[in-house]
Design a protein around this motif. Structure first.
Motif, short mmCIF file in Angstrom:
data_model
loop_
_atom_site.label_atom_id
_atom_site.label_comp_id
_atom_site.label_asym_id
_atom_site.label_seq_id
_atom_site.Cartn_x
_atom_site.Cartn_y
_atom_site.Cartn_z
N LEU A 1 46.73 42.99 50.44
CA LEU A 1 47.16 44.12 49.63
C LEU A 1 48.67 44.34 49.69
CD1 LEU A 1 44.27 46.63 50.41
CD2 LEU A 1 44.47 45.05 48.49
N SER A 2 49.26 44.11 50.86
CA SER A 2 50.72 44.31 50.99
C SER A 2 51.49 43.38 50.07
CB SER A 2 51.15 44.07 52.44
OG SER A 2 50.55 45.01 53.30
N LEU A 3 51.02 42.15 49.95
CA LEU A 3 51.68 41.19 49.07
C LEU A 3 51.65 41.67 47.62
CD1 LEU A 3 52.87 38.41 48.32
CD2 LEU A 3 50.54 37.47 48.45
N TYR A 4 50.49 42.12 47.16
CA TYR A 4 50.37 42.51 45.75
C TYR A 4 51.03 43.85 45.45
CZ TYR A 4 47.41 38.51 46.07
OH TYR A 4 46.97 37.24 46.33
N GLN A 5 51.07 44.71 46.44
CA GLN A 5 51.82 45.96 46.26
C GLN A 5 53.30 45.67 46.09
OE1 GLN A 5 50.52 47.91 49.83
NE2 GLN A 5 48.58 48.60 48.94
N ALA A 6 53.83 44.76 46.91
CA ALA A 6 55.25 44.40 46.81
C ALA A 6 55.55 43.71 45.48
CB ALA A 6 55.63 43.49 47.98
N VAL B 1 37.08 45.85 44.92
CA VAL B 1 37.38 47.27 44.69
C VAL B 1 38.74 47.62 45.29
CG1 VAL B 1 36.68 49.64 45.23
CG2 VAL B 1 34.94 47.93 44.59
N ALA B 2 38.98 47.16 46.51
CA ALA B 2 40.23 47.50 47.20
C ALA B 2 41.45 46.97 46.48
CB ALA B 2 40.19 46.98 48.64
N VAL B 3 41.39 45.71 46.02
CA VAL B 3 42.60 45.13 45.42
C VAL B 3 42.95 45.82 44.11
CG1 VAL B 3 41.59 43.23 44.05
CG2 VAL B 3 43.84 42.95 45.12
N PHE B 4 41.93 46.30 43.38
CA PHE B 4 42.22 47.01 42.13
C PHE B 4 42.59 48.47 42.36
CE2 PHE B 4 39.45 43.64 40.08
CZ PHE B 4 40.52 43.02 39.45
N GLN B 5 42.02 49.09 43.37
CA GLN B 5 42.32 50.50 43.63
C GLN B 5 43.64 50.68 44.38
OE1 GLN B 5 38.90 52.27 45.59
NE2 GLN B 5 38.08 52.97 43.63
N ALA C 1 45.56 38.25 41.57
CA ALA C 1 45.47 38.15 43.02
C ALA C 1 44.48 37.05 43.38
CB ALA C 1 45.01 39.47 43.62
N SER C 2 44.86 36.22 44.35
CA SER C 2 44.01 35.12 44.77
C SER C 2 44.08 34.94 46.28
CB SER C 2 44.46 33.82 44.07
OG SER C 2 43.86 32.69 44.64
N GLY C 3 42.92 34.71 46.89
CA GLY C 3 42.88 34.42 48.32
C GLY C 3 42.30 35.56 49.12
N GLY C 4 41.10 35.35 49.67
CA GLY C 4 40.55 36.31 50.61
C GLY C 4 39.32 37.07 50.17
N ALA C 5 38.88 36.91 48.93
CA ALA C 5 37.71 37.66 48.47
C ALA C 5 36.48 37.27 49.29
CB ALA C 5 37.44 37.39 47.00
N ALA D 1 59.01 34.98 48.30
CA ALA D 1 58.06 35.04 47.18
C ALA D 1 58.35 36.17 46.21
CB ALA D 1 56.63 35.17 47.72
N ILE D 2 58.79 37.30 46.70
CA ILE D 2 59.06 38.44 45.82
C ILE D 2 60.28 38.14 44.94
CG2 ILE D 2 59.42 40.91 45.67
CD1 ILE D 2 56.72 39.99 46.95
N ALA D 3 61.32 37.59 45.55
CA ALA D 3 62.52 37.23 44.79
C ALA D 3 62.22 36.14 43.77
CB ALA D 3 63.62 36.78 45.75
N TRP D 4 61.40 35.17 44.17
CA TRP D 4 61.03 34.09 43.25
C TRP D 4 60.19 34.63 42.09
CZ3 TRP D 4 61.88 30.12 40.66
CH2 TRP D 4 60.89 29.28 40.14
#
Length: 252
Positions: free
Chosen positions: A186-191, A213-217, A202-206, A155-158
């Protein structure tokens, strides 16, 4: 600093909004036009409308329904599902979409990203990525066809390839978290944030205010998309924005 966006998502099949868990066990939520109008009143920043059965049923997204939704809302509208050509993109943009999201078709033919960006501008082209963690390969694997078909793509390469071809935005769903209300991955979006420099949704899990708050911070995403917590009235858009403001996250 750009304001962070709160984005409800309407997953539509058979003309009705649906919601499931991990992309399966779909239940009927209601009429997409009425739900879209309600989110307009709540103050949503954008709306994502995904025709989730179009690709698997090998049909086009319903332009008439897009027209009805776009007549009710005055916020940016992203439409996805069954888009496999520049002509499909044009038809939906004419029907009222501001942006088009492509997923399976982009994986099958990456040149479609470039063709769309050249004709309509990068800002119109959203590449949607459905990803799930592959523990054996130690990577996020891309899935297509509504999460039903695994690919060999990392996913990161794509994501990097899609941006290089002209994607102006990425809508990235964690299939592992979809509908679980266990928080964003969070690991996915950080990468992803370390790999690309375009806006990421970001989608999935709210599941609660703390998840937004966590996903934005803790990650560099520009928007957070959610469905069930909004559809079932567990949270409102204003609830989320108020919680974010209290944590000094800039929202509209």
């Amino acid at each position: 600093m750009l304001a962070k966006r709160i984005i409800p998502c309407l997953d539509v099949a058979d003309g009705h909004v649906k919601k499931g868990v991990n992309f399966v066990h779909l239940t009927d939520v209601g009429d997409p036009v009425a739900i879209a109008a309600a989110y307009q009143q709540q103050g949503a920043d954008e709306l994502v409308f995904l025709d989730i059965s179009a690709t698997n049923e090998q049909r086009k997204t319903m332009a008439a329904l897009v027209e009805q939704v776009s007549a009710q809302v005055f916020m940016p509208l992203t439409i996805g599902g069954g888009i496999s050509s520049v002509a499909d993109m044009q038809r939906l943009l004419k029907a009222g979409a501001d942006k088009v999201a492509i997923n399976s078709a982009a994986v099958a033919d990456p040149a479609l990203i470039q063709a769309g960006a050249e004709k309509f501008g990068n800002q119109c082209i959203v590449v949607a990525i459905d990803a799930a963690w592959d523990a054996t390969a130690q990577q996020y694997r891309v899935y297509t066809h509504g999460g039903r078909q695994a690919t060999d793509l990392d996913a990161i390469a794509w994501a990097k390839q899609a941006v290089a071809l002209g994607a102006g935005e990425l809508l990235v769903t964690s299939m592992d978290r979809d509908g679980t209300k266990a928080g964003f991955d969070l690991s996915l979006y950080q990468a992803l944030g370390a790999a690309v420099k375009v806006p990421i949704i970001a989608s999935g899990g709210a599941g609660g205010l703390a998840d937004f708050v966590a996903v934005f911070q803790q990650s560099p995403v520009d928007g957070a998309l959610a469905a069930s917590v909004f559809h079932y009235g567990e949270l409102t858009i204003s609830d989320v924005k108020q919680a974010l403001r209290q944590k000094a996250v800039v929202v509209r």
